[in-house]
Write an enzyme that holds these catalytic residues in place. Structure first.
Site: not given
Ligand SMILES: Cc1cc2nc3c(=O)[nH]c(=O)nc-3n(C[C@H](O)[C@H](O)[C@H](O)COP(=O)(O)O)c2cc1C
Ligand code: FES
Lengths: 405, 593
Positions: B280, B283, B306, B326, B365, B368, B373, B522
């Site tokens: 990142e 990036e 994230c 990102s 999560k 996710e 994908e 988190c």
């Protein structure tokens, strides 16, 4: 006396009753006056003078709670705020009440002059008539009336405009803070109080919420003057009151009468000769049984009412009456607070169960305990006021509640 | 500051004007039972359990909403108050499906414990619990309306803290209930699956979807090689599930416990957090290079990716702004993709035999990991996601005496993490970690803050901003000389929305924005132990920064295993393999679930 004989005396005395009624009747709200001229006269007085008059008149809210109108206006005047509002509460949701409808139909000018007077005193610049959705059929006329007055206000450089807002039919939206939430596009749920609308109401600005009838009386006090208004009734229950009479009544409809009558006097006029109970103040009011007619006064000194008077004769099952009330409340509770939301359902299930025998008659103690907790712990007056009908009906008509009939 | 003084149960207390009676009572050392109240939320006064008596007043007062006033005489334990509380508890039980034995919330259910406290074992009221079927359509959250007591903590969380309003209070009177908009199954609702509602539900009406038994099954299967990874903030939360005080750091004991539970390899998400920073950070530099050196039209700010709840929020609410996010996968998914490729190769394990489990502070999560994908290894990259709470349950079930465990370290490779990775757990941590690396890559020097602690990025404000000026860059980065890199941080999606509204209008002054959906990041995740409160989260945050300060390496680019990974496998940040395994794309969800 046989039933037939009773009916015939009822019939015979009907003429007499009407005569009685005419003697008692007050003539303020429905008397036609020239509102435009009156408004010009009002503007010649100072706001302070008017506030003093309204305060001295002893006028109290006709929406049910009976809050002194002068005090409410004074609080809104003194509350700081960039904008102030006047809202006419035309939600008229209490079952058995239909007097605001008749005032709206027949005397809309008086309502708007009342609002303008309030605006003049409190420095409010915007007014709304919050009308229940079911009254949509008169929207056109009310809107036209608003337009007419807005034009006049503009011509006179009077900084106030009124407009109409429609509710969607929830009973709770008649409660002034729920009404404000509803007007703001939110769920119609009562707000926490304090703050009260007079300091933080619509758009969190000082707001006066007054009932239709209260505002019409303001206009009549401005027209007739203090003394006449005071002379209509006796003691602390000043002025007239518009009643909605329904149920097992010989005469039904909307009547303006002085405050301070006893229920007996009332029944003498409207009863069908067989009245066993009168529900004073709509479903959330008190049920007065025959034995208390003579001693119960209708008015701020006695039993308060927003105007609904429902008469029941001996053919009525008070079980079905109470059941009907509770069915109404379990749907019309806003559902926010636990005592009211769950309590209303339990009261209904409880009387049904006692009747069916799935709960012993002693379950009534549990239900009374419940309704009294609702009376002190609910979030708003809806849940709190359920103790009125529940306790009075179950106290005076307990056999009817639990016997198969 | 203006004060008011009053007495509560005869005790004199003085509190700040505007304090509630509940706060005043706390100050006087008196506990008042509450249900709908939550320290993170605006008081609602719905349950009425907190009623108290004011001398001379006809009605009881809800202490959570009533302001203390001078001269009040309050009693919190009179007969009238106790009876009212008992009746209200009976009412709530009548509305509740008190099937406690089978309820996942049993033991932490506030209704259950208050009912015990007031001896309300049964009630003569009729049971009127909702009868609609349990909604377990979402991969993250299970909604059981029969347990709901309409305190609306979930609804208020979703609107006040998250600005999402996936859950709303619908209908009125006896029909009042918590629904998704249009009563769609959760799976199809505009819900970020953050689980903040779950962590504030006082009963079992909202719970996480539990995969503990699936994980046990995998562990007992001799054919399977079960790999586990643990997120940064789990190590400062897990202790609370096991009778330790908030803020306990249990990294070493947790690693030992995981081995004792039977996991075949114990890896650390901190490893891939460092890897995320490498990807990142580069990036960001790539975007800056294109914009400032090559004068290409590049959309700023870049935003972190994230947090899967934040990503889903963007996909629903700002589907036209997805280019800001990102392309890096989250640390969980990066590690997942590497476990079944790099790790499998290195250890000589057939990737089809690997079951990849992650322990996360988060319910999103779970969602996710289920995204279509997320199969770049050729398999489902992460098979099961457990919350910190579920891991706590597994440890309890296994009979391990957690306090007495020896400490151990993670397995290698992919078990090493730096201090920069640990602070991913706190709001502002990803930003701090990124700046520690980016600044050094560009200038060859450490960030100019004492002990690498970039304190302006830390704190609890919902939106925070800072600038860092680049002086004397290395020759390759000379175009960055004197550039002020503007960064911002938001936690709580309601706060993220404030930043996004500027981004949408093209008015955002920032280059890089970190967003974590949950309050304080988190460590306050929807999968963390309950209860949650600002105080508890403050302690967990302090523990995170303490864990960072104690580590020998505190910059992601110094993680030796990450460097080895680049050397052996990935070649370089943003390289071809990285793109295949570590980066992803996003889906416009304006009309998709
Ligand atoms: C459940 C509930 C329903 C109410 N409905 C009405 C109504 O329909 N119309 C009304 O004027 N006031 C209603 N009220 C009273 C209002 O809250 C408020 O007191 C009134 O509008 C004030 O006006 P007043 O002072 O002129 O009476 C209701 C109150 C409660 C608690
Ligand atoms: S905690 Fe105060 S009303 Fe629920």
């Amino acid at each position: 006396m046989s039933q037939d004989a009773e009916k015939s005396t009822a019939k015979l005395s009907k003429v007499e009753k009407k005569l009685n009624l005419l003697k008692k009747r007050a003539h303020l709200i429905f008397r036609n006056i020239d509102c435009v001229k009156l408004f010009n006269r009002i503007l010649k007085k100072t706001p302070d003078e008017i506030l003093a008059t309204i305060t001295e008149s002893g006028l109290r809210g006709r929406g049910g709670a009976g809050f002194p109108t002068g005090m409410k206006w004074k609080a809104a005047l003194e509350a700081p705020g960039a904008v102030k509002y006047v809202i006419c509460n035309a939600d008229e949701g209490e079952p058995g009440t239909f007097k605001d409808r008749v005032i709206l139909e027949r005397q809309p000018d008086k309502i708007i002059v009342g609002m303008a007077t309030c605006a003049y005193v409190t420095k409010a610049t915007e007014g709304y008539i919050y009308m229940r959705g079911e009254y949509n059929f008169m929207s056109k006329e009310i809107k036209a009336c608003c337009e007419k007055w807005n034009d006049l206000f503009e011509k006179k450089d009077f900084p106030f405009r009124v407009s109409l807002r429609l509710g969607s039919g929830a009973y709770i939206c008649g409660e002034e803070t729920a009404l404000i939430e509803s007007m703001s596009g939110n769920r119609g749920e009562p707000r926490l109080r304090p703050p009260f609308p007079v300091s933080e109401g619509f758009n969190d600005m000082p707001t006066v919420v007054n009932n239709v009838e209260t505002l019409a009386y303001v206009t009549m006090i401005m027209d007739d003057g203090l003394d006449f208004f005071k002379s209509v009734a006796k003691d602390d229950s000043m002025g007239g009151k518009v009643f909605s009479v329904s149920g097992d009544a010989a005469i039904k409809g909307v009547f303006e009468l002085p405050l301070g009558m006893t229920v007996q006097e009332f029944v003498d006029i409207f009863g069908d000769g067989d009245t066993k109970a009168v529900q004073v103040g709509g479903f959330s009011g008190l049920c007065v049984p025959r034995k208390h007619f003579a001693t119960t006064i209708i008015g701020y000194r006695g039993v308060q009412t927003g105007g609904s008077m429902i008469l029941y004769n001996s053919t009525r099952s008070m079980y079905l009456v109470l059941k009907n009330y509770l069915e109404f409340f379990q749907e019309e509770s806003c559902g926010q607070c636990a005592p009211c939301r769950i309590g209303c359902q339990q009261l209904l299930l409880g009387i049904e169960a006692m009747r069916q025998g799935t709960r012993p008659l002693s379950h009534i103690d549990k239900l009374r305990e419940l309704v009294n907790v609702m009376g002190v712990a609910s979030k708003c007056k809806l849940g709190m006021s359920l103790a009125n009908p529940f306790n009075s009906i179950t106290e005076h008509f307990f056999e009817e509640i639990c016997s198969k009939w | 500051m203006e004060k008011v003084s009053l007495t509560i149960n005869g005790i004199n207390v003085e509190v700040r004007k505007g304090s509630t009676l509940l706060e005043a009572a706390k100050k006087a050392g008196i506990r008042i039972p509450t249900l709908c109240h939550h320290p993170d939320l605006v008081p609602a006064g719905n349950c009425r359990l907190c009623v108290v008596e004011q001398k001379g007043a006809p009605f009881l007062l809800a202490s959570c909403t009533t302001k203390a006033a001078d001269g009040m005489e309050i009693e919190t334990n009179t007969h009238r108050v106790r009876e009212a509380r008992r009746v209200i508890l009976e009412l709530l039980l009548a509305e509740h499906n008190a099937d406690c034995i089978s309820c996942p919330a049993s033991g932490k259910c506030q209704l259950q414990s208050l009912a015990h406290e007031y001896f309300v074992q049964k009630t003569d009221f009729m049971n009127i619990a909702d009868k609609s079927p349990i909604d377990d359509s979402s991969p993250s959250i299970v909604k059981d309306d029969s347990k709901c007591i309409r305190c609306l903590r979930c609804v208020r969380t979703c609107s006040e803290l998250m600005g999402v309003s996936a859950l709303v209070s619908a209908h009125k009177g006896r029909y009042t209930k918590v629904e998704t908009l249009l009563d769609k199954p959760l799976q199809y609702a505009v819900c970020t699956m953050c689980g903040q509602c779950v962590s504030r539900c006082p009963t079992g009406a909202l719970v996480e979807k539990n995969y503990v038994n699936d994980v046990w099954r995998a562990i007992s299967d001799p054919e399977k090689f079960v790999v586990v990874q643990t997120a940064p903030s789990v190590r400062v939360g897990l202790g609370e599930m096991l009778n330790m005080a908030p803020g306990s750091i249990v990294t070493g004991k947790m690693a030992t416990a995981l081995r004792q539970l039977g996991f075949d390899a114990v890896l650390d998400t901190n490893f891939s957090a460092d890897l995320t920073i490498m990807e990142e950070g580069h990036e960001l530099l790539q975007r800056l290079t294109k914009a400032l050196r090559d004068k290409e039209k590049i959309s700023f700010p870049m935003m972190t990716s994230c947090c899967p709840a934040w990503v889903k929020f963007m996909e629903h609410e700002y589907p036209d702004q997805l280019e800001h996010i990102s392309s890096c996968k989250s640390p969980q998914q990066m590690l997942g993709a590497l476990i079944k490729t790099y790790y499998a190769q290195k250890r000589g394990i057939d990737p089809s035999k690997i079951v990849s489990v992650s322990i996360m502070p988060c319910t999103a999560k779970k969602f996710e990991a289920s995204r279509l994908e997320m199969k770049s290894s050729g398999y489902t990259d992460v098979d099961y996601v457990l919350t910190t709470r579920e891991l706590g349950h597994m440890i309890r079930q296994s009979g391990i005496w957690f306090d007495e465990l020896e400490e151990s370290t993670f397995d290698s490779p992919m078990g090493e993490g730096t201090g920069a990775a640990v602070i991913f757990g706190a709001s502002g941590g990803v930003m701090e970690a990124a700046l520690r690396t980016v600044y050094e890559v560009v200038t060859g020097r450490e960030v100019p803050f004492e002990n690498l602690n970039i304190t302006p990025l830390r704190g609890t404000d919902g939106v925070r901003a800072a600038s860092i000026r680049i002086d004397k860059p290395l020759p390759d980065w000379s175009f960055l000389e004197g550039v002020e890199v503007n960064v911002a941080i938001a936690h709580g999606l309601a706060n993220a929305r404030k930043l996004m509204d500027d981004v949408e209008k093209g008015l955002s002054p920032y280059h890089f924005i970190e967003v974590m959906a949950c309050p304080n990041g988190c460590i306050g995740g929807g999968g963390q132990p309950m209860p949650t409160s600002p105080e508890i989260r403050r302690k967990r945050t302090a523990a995170i920064y303490e864990a960072d300060s104690k580590l020998p390496r505190r910059k992601s680019h110094e993680n030796s295993e990450v460097l080895a990974l680049y050397k052996d496998f990935l070649t370089e940040p943003l390289g071809h393999r990285s793109h295949e395994l570590l980066h992803t794309h996003y889906t416009k969800r304006d009309d998709l679930p």
